[in-house]
Design an enzyme around this catalytic site. Sequence first.
Site, PDB file in Angstrom:
ATOM      1  N   ASN A  86       6.667  -8.742 -31.168  1.00 20.10           N
ATOM      2  CA  ASN A  86       8.138  -8.752 -31.165  1.00 20.10           C
ATOM      3  C   ASN A  86       8.744  -9.476 -29.959  1.00 20.10           C
ATOM      4  O   ASN A  86       9.754 -10.158 -30.080  1.00 20.10           O
ATOM      5  CB  ASN A  86       8.679  -7.323 -31.293  1.00 20.10           C
ATOM      6  CG  ASN A  86       8.304  -6.448 -30.125  1.00 20.10           C
ATOM      7  OD1 ASN A  86       7.225  -6.594 -29.550  1.00 20.10           O
ATOM      8  ND2 ASN A  86       9.170  -5.555 -29.755  1.00 20.10           N
TER       9      ASN A  86
ATOM     10  N   GLY B  12       2.012  -1.614 -28.796  1.00 22.92           N
ATOM     11  CA  GLY B  12       1.976  -1.843 -30.236  1.00 22.92           C
ATOM     12  C   GLY B  12       2.328  -0.564 -30.969  1.00 22.92           C
ATOM     13  O   GLY B  12       2.950   0.335 -30.404  1.00 22.92           O
TER      14      GLY B  12
ATOM     15  N   THR C 147      -2.030   2.243 -34.296  1.00 20.61           N
ATOM     16  CA  THR C 147      -3.026   1.417 -33.604  1.00 20.61           C
ATOM     17  C   THR C 147      -3.390   2.059 -32.262  1.00 20.61           C
ATOM     18  O   THR C 147      -4.560   2.083 -31.873  1.00 20.61           O
ATOM     19  CB  THR C 147      -2.486  -0.009 -33.362  1.00 20.61           C
ATOM     20  OG1 THR C 147      -1.835  -0.475 -34.534  1.00 20.61           O
ATOM     21  CG2 THR C 147      -3.595  -0.980 -32.985  1.00 20.61           C
TER      22      THR C 147
ATOM     23  N   GLU D 192       1.772   1.887 -24.763  1.00 17.80           N
ATOM     24  CA  GLU D 192       3.227   1.788 -24.989  1.00 17.80           C
ATOM     25  C   GLU D 192       3.396   1.634 -26.491  1.00 17.80           C
ATOM     26  O   GLU D 192       3.097   0.575 -27.053  1.00 17.80           O
ATOM     27  CB  GLU D 192       3.789   0.537 -24.293  1.00 17.80           C
ATOM     28  CG  GLU D 192       3.500   0.441 -22.812  1.00 17.80           C
ATOM     29  CD  GLU D 192       4.412   1.304 -21.961  1.00 17.80           C
ATOM     30  OE1 GLU D 192       5.409   1.814 -22.495  1.00 17.80           O
ATOM     31  OE2 GLU D 192       4.111   1.481 -20.779  1.00 17.80           O
TER      32      GLU D 192
ATOM     33  N   CYS E 107      11.239  -2.367 -29.586  1.00 13.76           N
ATOM     34  CA  CYS E 107      10.846  -0.950 -29.607  1.00 13.76           C
ATOM     35  C   CYS E 107      11.954  -0.068 -29.055  1.00 13.76           C
ATOM     36  O   CYS E 107      11.975   1.125 -29.311  1.00 13.76           O
ATOM     37  CB  CYS E 107       9.560  -0.768 -28.814  1.00 13.76           C
ATOM     38  SG  CYS E 107       9.671  -1.468 -27.161  1.00 13.76           S
TER      39      CYS E 107
ATOM     40  N   GLU F 192       4.322   2.052 -17.138  1.00 14.16           N
ATOM     41  CA  GLU F 192       4.134   0.750 -16.501  1.00 14.16           C
ATOM     42  C   GLU F 192       5.412   0.447 -15.730  1.00 14.16           C
ATOM     43  O   GLU F 192       6.286   1.292 -15.622  1.00 14.16           O
ATOM     44  CB  GLU F 192       3.804  -0.306 -17.560  1.00 14.16           C
ATOM     45  CG  GLU F 192       2.490   0.024 -18.277  1.00 14.16           C
ATOM     46  CD  GLU F 192       1.961  -1.065 -19.204  1.00 14.16           C
ATOM     47  OE1 GLU F 192       2.651  -2.062 -19.454  1.00 14.16           O
ATOM     48  OE2 GLU F 192       0.832  -0.886 -19.691  1.00 14.16           O
TER      49      GLU F 192
END
Length: 481
Positions: free
Chosen positions: A151, A227, A231, A249, A283, A461
């Site tokens: 994205n 992602g 996943t 994340e 996101c 992060e």
Amino acid sequence: MQKIINYIDGNYCEPLSRKWLDNYNPATGEVYSTIANSNAKDIAKAYEAAKAAFPGWSNTSIEERSKILLKIATLIEKRLLPLAEAEARDNGKPLSLALAVDIPRASSNFRFFGNAITQFASEAHESIGLGTMNFTLRQPLGVVGCISPWNLPLYLFTWKIAPAIAAGNTVVAKPSEVTPMTAFLLGEICTEAGLPKGVLNIVHGTGPSAGQAIVAHPNIKAISFTGGTATGEHIARTAAPMFKKLSLELGGKNPNLIFADCDYDKMLAITVKSSFANQGQICLCGSRIFVEQSIYEKFKKDFITKVEQLKIGDPFDAKTDMGALVSKPHLEKVQSYIALAEKEGGKILSGGKPVKVAGFEKGYYLEPTIIEVYDDQCRVNQEEIFGPVVTIMPFTTEEEALQMANGVKYGLSATLWTADLNRTMRMSKKIEAGIVWVNTWLNRDLRTPFGGMKDSGVGREGGFEALRFFTEAKNVCIKYE
Ligand code: NDP
């Protein structure tokens, strides 16, 4: 046709399998390049290059590492237009957005961590009475893996790579196979900036093949992954038995809570962006909008009017507000949720249909879609759609708003619109999300911690948090007389 190939040990090279994947331009629906379909053998080759580079790079002075990162930042800045064009072509996003956000932010990531590493200090604790002095060594981990989504391709790829190499690690990185182009171009920038060979190795290919091989590699010490939640869960299952460090994340279903006392015009303008920027494929987009009952009908009317003014079309047209969705399967997934909304009893207030753009008939365009829902627990309100689709619903009390905001499995971000400082504090403490924006959205200071709660991820992060993730803290205790 251009080939997107791997960048290993400072050289561009074809995948060992000699197999290729098609790369589509989402705006036209046509294949415009081919991508290396790498597998575990390419990852092993990248790992060996990274391993060989580690002793030299981890012993390179902070000044030198910083200088190289700042040079990469400058080179990205100098190539703003070609990189932004590559991003828009690969992803379908408006060129104006890539020029204003994606590429400048990729440059900022390198600049920020190039500077941050010069200020990264470790702690010391003197145990008076015991006669010991403790200090913390923060040492790089070794070879680390970075895996990023489609994205915000270069933006998120560099968000991981920059702190990893700033801290002295060497990297095996994989961008999404759906948007590999700018990661491919980053290789030559790193060479030009003087990054020693093997410090950054970029391998292209699918998640289940190249991505999985990074996660499963026994000697890759840490994985920074951005992602989807499914996943992320799979990655955690693979990595946990090897006790790898993990930063995940993941997905979000972020609430946008609008109170009647807010600055209405500002809220309305920003809510259009927080709903549909990047075709809703961020996101952090606010995909569940909850509005205080007293302004609900007015908001509904004004929001629909503004959203219907958005121009959908060619990403390279300066007037375009929304480009194409990233891929055909993704477009179909988003459409399936619109169909589900109707089945669940939701009301499509605006949009909902694919758009045929003249001259781009095979592109993956979709109208920005507003769905009124009557139960916050319905699937369209609970599952991440990750496209230009928002739900709206009224609330009457602060408690009800909070309950609905927290009533999902995700906890990435939340936006709160109110002029009441006491409410701001009450709600900020109780909202289950890693980031709470009040009277703003997507305002980012790179020093702040970034990440999600619940199914939106593990770890933080950003700023020194990223440098802590990419280093091992070792306590050294010295006894003195
Ligand atoms: P995916 O989870 O499908 O893919 C992300 C990356 O992981 C891609 O590079 C993908 O490769 C790779 N991958 C897929 N399977 C595996 C595997 N088994 N092992 C290792 N790597 C794998 O996400 P999307 O690309 O579809 O991105 C959208 C998602 O990302 C959304 O859920 C969104 O919310 C989330 N996201 C979260 C952010 C955050 O900061 N929390 C920010 C941005 C997005 P490939 O694409 O080649 O298959």
